[in-house]
Motif scaffolding. Structure first.
Motif, mmCIF file in Angstrom:
data_model
loop_
_atom_site.group_PDB
_atom_site.id
_atom_site.type_symbol
_atom_site.label_atom_id
_atom_site.label_comp_id
_atom_site.label_asym_id
_atom_site.label_seq_id
_atom_site.Cartn_x
_atom_site.Cartn_y
_atom_site.Cartn_z
ATOM 1 N N VAL A 259 63.749 84.636 -95.062
ATOM 2 C CA VAL A 259 63.713 83.270 -95.599
ATOM 3 C C VAL A 259 62.322 83.014 -96.173
ATOM 4 N N PRO A 308 64.008 88.082 -98.608
ATOM 5 C CA PRO A 308 64.443 86.675 -98.550
ATOM 6 C C PRO A 308 65.791 86.478 -99.246
ATOM 7 N N GLN A 309 66.614 85.641 -98.635
ATOM 8 C CA GLN A 309 67.889 85.272 -99.238
ATOM 9 C C GLN A 309 67.949 83.789 -99.589
ATOM 10 N N VAL A 310 67.059 82.997 -98.976
ATOM 11 C CA VAL A 310 66.999 81.560 -99.237
ATOM 12 C C VAL A 310 65.539 81.134 -99.300
ATOM 13 N N MET A 389 71.408 76.504 -95.345
ATOM 14 C CA MET A 389 71.059 77.883 -95.080
ATOM 15 C C MET A 389 72.321 78.715 -94.929
ATOM 16 N N LEU A 413 67.399 75.909 -89.856
ATOM 17 C CA LEU A 413 67.266 77.316 -89.490
ATOM 18 C C LEU A 413 67.775 77.608 -88.085
ATOM 19 N N TRP A 416 70.754 79.770 -87.399
ATOM 20 C CA TRP A 416 70.626 81.189 -87.751
ATOM 21 C C TRP A 416 69.518 81.866 -86.952
ATOM 22 N N LEU A 420 67.136 85.510 -87.681
ATOM 23 C CA LEU A 420 65.901 85.365 -88.440
ATOM 24 C C LEU A 420 64.879 86.393 -87.989
ATOM 25 N N VAL A 423 59.789 85.387 -92.185
ATOM 26 C CA VAL A 423 59.711 84.162 -92.972
ATOM 27 C C VAL A 423 58.439 84.234 -93.812
#
Length: 480
Positions: A259, A308-310, A389, A413, A416, A420, A423
């Protein structure tokens, strides 16, 4: 010409009838060993017998051998690098520039200085791996890896299995490695290089690929090992856990999501600096941050656990979240020249088209925007006001979600938290301590500046544990 998917200890040769070929599904042809139960046990016994030597040699000798192979992989004139570049991209589905970038990044971390930093980060004195050392209570202590470690690789990012192998060797554990399909060439080439530079130490390493359908081999390896290191999705980890006998230790590296958090201090406004730095919590220019973010998405074609995906982008800066999303799209488009994306399979292509189609419908209704590379490139940026998310379909697909304050992201967050890991942050400004405390509370195991996202240092606490400490057994000697 099939690639030979094995590197076996010197003196343990495959017979012709023990070689099988995996061909089909559009993947490159791969030859793999097909051993009877007796021959598989003989291989394991060979590895176990080599561990006595491994336990006695100085860790410096192991470091030197690993370093020599790493430098061969970095040497443009060395044949092992040429073979790696030819095969790694082909088997992993990477383009040639991406394969080179991944090989260089991985091999740099296998050279002696980063590995020495890892040893000193994990052990107060790495000499404890070589001999008994005084401990703080007046007795003595020794750390040593378990006799045989079985490593089950995922194959999504080439080199991860080699890193796992090196960690075990540093603590003097013999290694049986089954790499994932996309990580076979680099694992095999590294192991063969290690066996060439130090044949004695090379007797403690075996790499062998076999198809997933041959589950009996994996189950046998789990049963014969003293410790199992598994990389993969949740289903793979649960499968291994259910088959590990009592007394066999298990180190798990399961599915993770990356993230990004971008605050106003990195968007030309709000409270913070404009120093040009992208280090943790500082500002950095919008262009620098967005380029670092795009590179972190592009590397590994977003397959890494760190990718990262978001991105959550704070409102109130001179560059707003929507404009930042557009800048990210431009940067990803530019990376198609430097690091072209790999080909998509039919299922991945269909998922991407479905996602883009739904996003374009939302855009036509005034709910966000979508930027993408059309038919020539899979990169896709979804700007989603009010979004939540959720994982992307990878292949350089990211969501950009605007938020009023980065601290508002923490509850989002929370759902999830177990997935995670990394970050990436920029421009946290006055919210730095609150955001960090919140991420730590969620169990996030790595927070870094945006530029550091793709390449964790060798000494990082991988998924929250010391990567070498997880592999050793300590012996305390008291009062004698």
């Amino acid at each position: 010409m099939p690639f030979e998917g094995w590197a076996l200890p010197p003196g343990f040769s495959l017979r012709e009838e023990e070689k099988a070929v995996l061909d089909g599904g559009g993947s490159p042809v791969l030859e793999f060993p097909y051993l009877t139960e007796d021959r598989f046990r003989a291989l394991v016994d060979r590895l176990r017998s080599s561990r006595d030597l491994l336990a006695e040699v100085p860790v410096g000798r192991i470091l030197m051998a690993v370093d020599r192979v790493a430098r061969r992989l970095l040497d443009p004139g060395d044949d092992i690098r040429r073979r790696a570049l030819e095969s790694v991209g082909m088997h992993a589905g990477y383009t040639a520039p991406m394969a080179e970038a991944v090989l260089d990044g991985m091999a740099r971390d296998w050279t002696r200085p980063p590995l020495e930093a890892l040893l000193h980060a994990e052990f107060r004195d790495p000499a404890v791996l070589d001999r008994m050392m005084p401990n703080r209570s007046g007795g003595e202590v020794r750390a040593l890896g378990l006799p045989l470690t079985f490593h089950l690789g995922a194959g999504t990012v080439p080199g991860v299995a080699v890193t796992s192998m090196i960690r075990a060797l540093l603590v003097k554990s013999a290694v049986l490695l089954k790499p994932g399909r996309g990580d076979v060439p680099l694992s095999v080439l590294f192991a063969r290089g290690f066996q060439e530079v130090d044949p004695e130490l090379g007797c403690s390493v075996a790499v062998a690929y076999w198809p997933r359908a041959l589950g009996d081999e994996t189950q046998a390896a789990i049963a014969m090992a003293d410790l199992v290191v598994v990389y993969g999705g949740n289903e793979t980890v649960e499968w291994v856990r259910s088959r590990a006998p009592a007394g066999v230790n298990l180190v798990e590296y399961a599915h993770r999501i990356g993230v990004g958090l971008v605050g106003t201090a990195a968007l030309g406004g709000g409270q913070g600096t404009q120093s040009g730095s992208t280090s943790l919590g500082e500002g950095g220019t919008s262009r620098e941050v967005v380029m670092a973010a795009a590179r972190s998405v592009a590397l590994f074609d977003q397959r890494g656990c760190v990718s990262p995906q978001v991105f959550f982008v704070e409102e109130g800066g001179r560059v707003g979240p929507e404009e930042w999303a557009e800048l990210l799209a431009e940067a990803l488009d530019g990376f198609e020249e430097e690091l072209p994306s790999g080909p998509l399979g039919p299922e991945d292509g269909a998922s991407l088209q479905q996602l883009r189609g739904a996003a374009e419908v939302n855009e036509s209704m005034g709910r966000g925007r979508v930027f993408h590379g059309g038919a020539y490139a899979p990169w896709t940026v979804l700007f989603e006001p009010g979004g939540h998310m959720q994982p992307s379909c990878l292949h350089r697909t990211v969501r950009v979600i605007p938020v009023q304050n980065l601290t508002d992201v923490l509850p989002e967050l929370g759902a999830w938290a177990t997935h995670l890991q990394t970050v990436g942050v920029a421009g946290l400004g006055p919210h730095r301590e609150e955001v960090l405390a919140g991420l730590i509370g969620l169990g996030v195991t790595r927070v870094t500046g945006m530029e550091g996202v793709p390449w964790p240092p060798p000494w990082w606490h991988h998924d929250g544990t010391g990567p070498l400490q997880a592999l050793v057994r300590w012996t305390d000697v008291e009062g004698i």
